[in-house]
Design a protein around this motif. Structure first.
Motif, mmCIF file in Angstrom:
data_model
loop_
_atom_site.group_PDB
_atom_site.id
_atom_site.type_symbol
_atom_site.label_atom_id
_atom_site.label_comp_id
_atom_site.label_asym_id
_atom_site.label_seq_id
_atom_site.Cartn_x
_atom_site.Cartn_y
_atom_site.Cartn_z
ATOM 1 N N PRO A 277 0.775 5.447 -9.658
ATOM 2 C CA PRO A 277 1.186 5.076 -8.314
ATOM 3 C C PRO A 277 1.795 3.680 -8.271
ATOM 4 N N SER A 278 2.718 3.510 -7.377
ATOM 5 C CA SER A 278 3.402 2.221 -7.259
ATOM 6 C C SER A 278 2.577 1.238 -6.422
ATOM 7 N N PRO A 279 2.904 -0.051 -6.518
ATOM 8 C CA PRO A 279 2.209 -1.049 -5.684
ATOM 9 C C PRO A 279 2.363 -0.756 -4.184
ATOM 10 N N MET A 280 3.544 -0.274 -3.762
ATOM 11 C CA MET A 280 3.739 0.051 -2.347
ATOM 12 C C MET A 280 2.833 1.197 -1.928
ATOM 13 N N ASN A 281 2.712 2.178 -2.806
ATOM 14 C CA ASN A 281 1.845 3.321 -2.539
ATOM 15 C C ASN A 281 0.396 2.843 -2.373
ATOM 16 N N ASN A 282 -0.054 1.981 -3.285
ATOM 17 C CA ASN A 282 -1.406 1.433 -3.209
ATOM 18 C C ASN A 282 -1.608 0.606 -1.941
ATOM 19 N N ALA A 283 -0.577 -0.136 -1.550
ATOM 20 C CA ALA A 283 -0.673 -0.962 -0.342
ATOM 21 C C ALA A 283 -0.826 -0.082 0.898
ATOM 22 N N ALA B 146 1.589 12.541 -0.015
ATOM 23 C CA ALA B 146 0.214 12.678 0.480
ATOM 24 C C ALA B 146 -0.257 11.384 1.137
ATOM 25 N N VAL B 147 0.035 10.245 0.513
ATOM 26 C CA VAL B 147 -0.366 8.952 1.086
ATOM 27 C C VAL B 147 0.366 8.718 2.405
ATOM 28 N N MET B 148 1.657 9.027 2.456
ATOM 29 C CA MET B 148 2.417 8.830 3.690
ATOM 30 C C MET B 148 1.890 9.741 4.804
ATOM 31 N N CYS B 149 1.530 10.961 4.452
ATOM 32 C CA CYS B 149 0.977 11.881 5.453
ATOM 33 C C CYS B 149 -0.373 11.390 5.970
ATOM 34 N N ASN B 150 -1.227 10.908 5.067
ATOM 35 C CA ASN B 150 -2.521 10.365 5.508
ATOM 36 C C ASN B 150 -2.311 9.192 6.454
ATOM 37 N N TRP B 151 -1.371 8.323 6.112
ATOM 38 C CA TRP B 151 -1.075 7.164 6.953
ATOM 39 C C TRP B 151 -0.595 7.617 8.337
ATOM 40 N N THR B 152 0.373 8.510 8.358
ATOM 41 C CA THR B 152 0.953 8.965 9.620
ATOM 42 C C THR B 152 -0.100 9.638 10.490
ATOM 43 N N VAL C 229 1.906 -2.129 12.204
ATOM 44 C CA VAL C 229 3.220 -2.753 11.975
ATOM 45 C C VAL C 229 3.509 -2.873 10.473
ATOM 46 N N TYR C 230 2.538 -3.348 9.715
ATOM 47 C CA TYR C 230 2.734 -3.493 8.263
ATOM 48 C C TYR C 230 2.945 -2.136 7.600
ATOM 49 N N GLY C 231 2.133 -1.165 7.977
ATOM 50 C CA GLY C 231 2.260 0.167 7.394
ATOM 51 C C GLY C 231 3.589 0.824 7.718
ATOM 52 N N GLU C 232 4.051 0.624 8.949
ATOM 53 C CA GLU C 232 5.323 1.216 9.355
ATOM 54 C C GLU C 232 6.506 0.575 8.619
ATOM 55 N N LYS C 233 6.343 -0.649 8.179
ATOM 56 C CA LYS C 233 7.384 -1.289 7.366
ATOM 57 C C LYS C 233 7.407 -0.701 5.956
ATOM 58 N N LEU C 234 6.242 -0.306 5.447
ATOM 59 C CA LEU C 234 6.158 0.295 4.106
ATOM 60 C C LEU C 234 6.648 1.737 4.074
ATOM 61 N N HIS C 235 6.467 2.459 5.162
ATOM 62 C CA HIS C 235 6.785 3.889 5.204
ATOM 63 C C HIS C 235 8.217 4.200 4.735
ATOM 64 N N PRO C 236 9.264 3.557 5.296
ATOM 65 C CA PRO C 236 10.624 3.877 4.844
ATOM 66 C C PRO C 236 10.885 3.464 3.387
ATOM 67 N N LEU C 237 10.222 2.399 2.946
ATOM 68 C CA LEU C 237 10.384 1.980 1.551
ATOM 69 C C LEU C 237 9.814 3.043 0.609
ATOM 70 N N LEU C 238 8.673 3.605 0.981
ATOM 71 C CA LEU C 238 8.078 4.672 0.171
ATOM 72 C C LEU C 238 8.941 5.932 0.196
ATOM 73 N N THR C 239 9.508 6.228 1.348
ATOM 74 C CA THR C 239 10.403 7.388 1.450
ATOM 75 C C THR C 239 11.599 7.200 0.523
#
Length: 181
Positions: free
Chosen positions: A1-7, A63-69, A35-45
């Motif tokens: 997993p990437s650092p963004m994914n872990n974050a 899976a991580v993005m779905c859990n977050w959303t 706010v922080y998570g929503e900034k990461l979402h498009p980067l992960l996409t």
């Protein structure tokens, strides 16, 4: 997993804890963690698109993005932010990587009113009380229900005092959601 994914995964767990704690923690989750998570979402996409040949990598990210959303949708429902909760559920459904047992996948064939009702039922089933959007105070009983913004019905308040204090912040959102009133 990437650092963004872990974050994003760490933010997901933080937001879950903030939702359950209530009070200032819940408000911090609403004002900062989301706010922080929503900034990461498009980067992960974007990262998923770049690494589309790596199926395992992509599945973990999705899976991580779905859990977050899903967690954000529950937070919005908890404080009465109907429109934002429904938007997150619809985004979750679009991003869902599989037809597994994720609870919100049941919303695929629901209209907005049904989605909203479903979210509220889920949170009550898991003992997640509705909370004031201004101070984060939980609704203690059905006898002392939180008040809903009468103009947009998109925010819950524990008292008139909290509603008045939050009006400066809520006013713009309120007008966007209810232009006809």
């Amino acid at each position: 997993p990437s650092p963004m994914n872990n974050a994003l995964y760490a933010l997901y767990h933080l937001l879950n804890a903030q939702r359950r704690a209530g009070g200032n923690d819940l408000i911090e989750g609403l004002d900062q963690t989301v706010v922080y998570g929503e900034k990461l979402h498009p980067l992960l996409t974007a990262e998923c698109i770049r690494k589309r040949k790596h199926k395992t990598f992509k599945a973990v990210h999705k899976a991580v993005m779905c859990n977050w959303t899903q967690e954000v949708a529950h937070l919005y429902a908890q404080v009465g932010m109907r429109r934002e909760a429904i938007e997150n559920v619809n985004r979750f459904i679009a991003d869902a990587p599989y037809d597994g047992d994720l609870v919100l996948l049941k919303c695929r064939k629901m209209n907005d009113d049904e989605i909203w009702s479903f979210l509220r039922k889920i949170d009550s089933r898991y003992d997640i009380s509705v909370a004031c959007i201004y101070c984060g105070a939980f609704q203690i009983s059905d006898a002392q229900k939180h008040n809903q913004c009468s103009r947009c019905a998109n925010a819950l308040y524990c008292s008139k005092e909290c509603q008045k204090k939050h009006w400066k912040t809520h006013k713009l959102q309120c007008k966007k959601v209810s232009p006809g009133k």
